[in-house]
Design a protein around this motif. Structure first.
Motif, PDB file in Angstrom:
ATOM      1  N   ASP A  37       3.364  -3.788  -3.940  1.00 58.77           N
ATOM      2  CA  ASP A  37       2.142  -2.994  -4.045  1.00 58.77           C
ATOM      3  C   ASP A  37       1.479  -3.276  -5.397  1.00 58.77           C
ATOM      4  N   THR A  58       8.769  -0.860  -5.682  1.00 56.23           N
ATOM      5  CA  THR A  58       7.966  -1.554  -4.694  1.00 56.23           C
ATOM      6  C   THR A  58       8.668  -2.855  -4.349  1.00 56.23           C
ATOM      7  N   GLN A  85      -5.343  -2.473  11.329  1.00 58.06           N
ATOM      8  CA  GLN A  85      -4.333  -1.518  10.881  1.00 58.06           C
ATOM      9  C   GLN A  85      -2.929  -2.114  10.969  1.00 58.06           C
ATOM     10  N   LEU A 105      -0.323  -5.290   7.293  1.00 57.75           N
ATOM     11  CA  LEU A 105       1.056  -5.210   6.804  1.00 57.75           C
ATOM     12  C   LEU A 105       1.696  -6.585   6.651  1.00 57.75           C
TER      13      LEU A 105
END
Length: 267
Positions: free
Chosen positions: A3, A45, A131, A135
């Motif tokens: 992140d 992270t 969406q 990822l």
């Protein structure tokens, strides 16, 4: 994935950060050598594989950050004693991160090397796909001429409001991919035909049924596209979805397909 926004927060707060790295592996292990996570006393992270291996490594990292333990490497045998049954061996290394600017630059350079997927069409399936696909380690470029169709855009997705689809195909690098799901079958056909003319894209996908594919294939042959190029078209996309037409289900299966085509086995 790491992140970057969280690292920027750590940078502003000037907190101490430790990189926990899978230094060596042997046999079956949760992650490969080089996988790492970044750890502070209160956050992390990234991942080195989860389970007892990650938990114990995380606790050790925080002990190091508090000055309660040294930075010696840890060797984990992933058997019953470690409460994991992978059966392999992992060596974990603990490295202080002194320069978060350099860390961010390195991570950004890695992301620049990710394959680009240009998605043409901001309809209901396109919105669901974003969406799911955000990822993945893929740079997403979302293209439509209708500015009001995108809805809520996930962080990290690049939106392009344009009808110059030809330029968008030309700018793709070898190994990148496209996915076509516009509001117009005629537009779908033109975009796909131009993409198939290229021999270096890792994925050319088109949403639609098998009957749509047959119609498009006939049209491509009429304009002189050789069958070897036409055969590279992926349509239907996410075909293992067993005919479920809900956008979220389609998106989930297409995301898996993209991972296989662009990430795990690019080209």
């Amino acid at each position: 994935m790491i992140d970057l926004a969280l690292i920027q927060t750590w940078q502003r707060q000037a907190v101490a950060v430790l990189r926990v790295v899978v230094a060596e592996t042997r046999g079956s292990t949760p992650r490969e050598a080089g996988a790492f996570m970044l750890v502070t006393e209160t956050a992390q992270t990234g991942t080195i594989g989860g389970g007892a291996l990650e938990w114990e490594s995380l606790m050790r990292a925080r002990q190091i950050l508090r000055g309660e333990a040294g930075r010696e490497e840890n060797r984990f045998v992933l058997g019953p004693q470690a409460n994991q049954c992978c059966g392999g061996v992992v060596v974990i290394r603990y490295e202080p991160v002194f320069d978060l600017d350099a860390e961010l630059r390195a991570l950004d350079a890695q992301r620049q090397a990710w394959p680009v997927l240009s998605v043409f069409g901001a309809g209901h399936v396109g919105r669901a796909l974003m969406q799911a696909a955000v990822l993945l380690p893929i740079s997403l470029r979302w293209i439509d001429q209708r500015a009001d169709e995108f809805g809520t855009v996930p962080h990290g997705v690049s939106v392009c409001v344009t009808d110059d689809w030809e330029h968008e195909i030309v700018r793709l690098r070898p190994g990148d991919g496209i996915l076509v799901m516009t509001h117009s079958h005629r537009l779908d056909a033109m975009i796909v035909a131009m993409a198939l003319e290229r021999d270096d894209l890792a994925y050319v996908g088109l949403i639609g049924s098998r009957s749509k594919r047959k119609r498009f294939e006939a049209g491509f042959r009429d304009i002189g596209l050789p069958q070897t190029k036409i055969d590279r078209l992926v349509c239907p996309v996410g075909a293992q979805g067993l005919g479920d037409k809900r956008p979220q289900i389609i998106a989930a299966f297409v995301a898996a397909e993209l991972a296989a085509r662009l990430v795990c086995h690019p080209g």
